[in-house]
Design an enzyme around this catalytic site. Structure first.
Site, PDB file in Angstrom:
ATOM      1  NE  ARG A  43     104.774  43.367  -4.832  1.00 32.70           N
ATOM      2  CZ  ARG A  43     105.543  43.950  -5.742  1.00 32.70           C
ATOM      3  NH1 ARG A  43     106.340  43.227  -6.500  1.00 32.70           N
ATOM      4  NH2 ARG A  43     105.496  45.260  -5.932  1.00 32.70           N
ATOM      5  CE1 TYR A  53     106.169  47.986  -8.493  1.00 26.68           C
ATOM      6  CE2 TYR A  53     108.063  49.035  -7.434  1.00 26.68           C
ATOM      7  CZ  TYR A  53     107.112  48.017  -7.474  1.00 26.68           C
ATOM      8  OH  TYR A  53     107.110  47.055  -6.498  1.00 26.68           O
ATOM      9  CG  HIS A  62     110.095  42.403  -4.498  1.00 29.49           C
ATOM     10  ND1 HIS A  62     109.695  41.267  -5.156  1.00 29.49           N
ATOM     11  CD2 HIS A  62     111.400  42.206  -4.178  1.00 29.49           C
ATOM     12  CE1 HIS A  62     110.710  40.418  -5.247  1.00 29.49           C
ATOM     13  NE2 HIS A  62     111.750  40.965  -4.649  1.00 29.49           N
TER      14      HIS A  62
END
Length: 366
Positions: free
Chosen positions: A249, A262, A253
């Site tokens: 990805r 992160y 998200h």
């Protein structure tokens, strides 16, 4: 991990998987390349629409184009798709109206399209629930004696959900024609896949008695071959298959997420070098199948689709207040009828009386 096209655009031989894509000549490869180019452009446009306040939210698919196109183009029209919220590329392949793809994300509708016109259920927001729906539908296919199949799309994070595990128990027990297609994009929001599973996700399927395939999810040919194998097994009565498409990805998200909090930037750089579209472009160019004119035509198609989805989004008619009660149940329902009647009376209270607005405070009218 099965791979037929390297990250550098080199076609490599695999005696087991090559027969399943032997029909993929230059014309068909160009078609896959076009699909991936179009859905990336669609995705970028939808992300821009969200940033401009035209959509409330959007789940980007950037980087996962090969997983979605390679699998979706392996399906027959009578197969049924059950997806999560990120499979907008699959929806494009199934012929979903472009405006309908963004209808939910604009807050205009609670679903988006009629599932039976395209044999694809509307996106499931509850993580992993669609695997149960797919398994149940596959049990129906089995009872009908048909040779179609169901496919459930989900991410790596969903494999930690009870619904997915329960679905695989049922699918294995009854040997139903369903394909569990896991797009391992390495991040379940902010949780890395290594934290969720000490083993490869495809290895988990063996515990349920389900055969599995692990493929390079950025290789559209490998994904297509694996999906065709799984569908063939399902059609012949061989039961379910679990496919782990290892992809990445590249974006957030959803547009409400900030992956820089992160995720190491070096990781993104490493995966950018494995871009699913770029490797097919290099392959086609090296074989003389993709020249400037063809590339311009494909880019033109992508821009046209982007324009259509923008026009459809911005020009979407606002829903009527009572539309919220439509399509909730397939048959009349007294509980819903009572709510609708009460809500109608509430809305009537808000309407001006004889064209004048009245506010009552402390027993006096102003």
């Amino acid at each position: 991990m099965v791979q037929l096209v390297t990250a550098h655009g080199e076609r490599i031989s695999n005696p087991e998987f090559d027969p399943w894509v032997q029909d993929m000549d230059h014309e068909h490869l160009l078609s896959l390349f076009e699909d991936m180019t179009v859905i990336r452009r669609l995705d970028v446009e939808a992300t821009a629409l969200q940033r401009q306040g035209e959509l409330a939210l959007w789940p980007p698919l950037l980087g996962q184009e090969a997983s979605q196109i390679g699998s979706a183009r392996a399906l027959r029209s009578d197969d049924f798709v059950f997806s999560s919220y990120r499979e907008n590329g699959v929806a494009y392949c199934r012929g979903v109206n472009l405006t309908d793809i963004v209808r939910v994300w604009r807050g205009n509708s609670s679903s988006g399209w009629n599932p039976y016109t395209v044999n694809m259920a509307t996106p499931q927001i509850i993580i992993g629930a669609q695997t149960l729906h797919a398994t149940g539908y596959a049990m129906g296919i089995q009872s009908d004696g048909a040779d179609s199949a169901a496919i459930a799309y989900f991410g790596d994070g969903a494999t930690s959900e009870g619904d997915v595990n329960e679905a695989m128990v049922f699918a294995a027990s009854f040997q139903v024609p369903v394909v569990f297609f896991c797009q391992n994009n390495h991040w379940a929001i902010s949780e890395p896949v290594a934290l969720q599973s000490p083993v490869q996700l495809s290895d988990r399927a063996a515990g349920f008695g389900i055969p599995s395939l692990r493929v390079d999810g950025n290789d559209v040919l490998a994904v297509m071959a694996a999906t065709r194998i799984a569908l063939d097994r399902a059609r012949r009565g061989g039961g379910p298959t679990f496919i782990e498409a290892v992809t990445y990805r590249m974006g957030p998200h959803t547009t409400a997420d900030d992956p820089t909090r992160y995720r190491d930037a070096n990781e993104l750089e490493d995966w950018s070098a494995k871009d699913p579209i770029e490797r097919i472009r290099v392959l086609l160019e090296s074989e003389g199948a993709l020249g400037p004119e063809v590339a311009a035509r494909i880019q033109g198609k992508a821009d046209t689709v982007a324009g259509e989805i923008r026009k459809g989004c911005i020009g979407m008619a606002e829903p009527e207040a009572m539309d919220i009660f439509a399509h909730v149940y397939s048959t009349p329902h007294s509980w819903l009828d009572r709510q609708q009647e009460q809500y109608g009376r509430y809305l009537a209270m808000l309407e001006p009386d004889d064209g004048r607005s009245a506010i009552v405070t402390g027993g006096q009218q102003r």
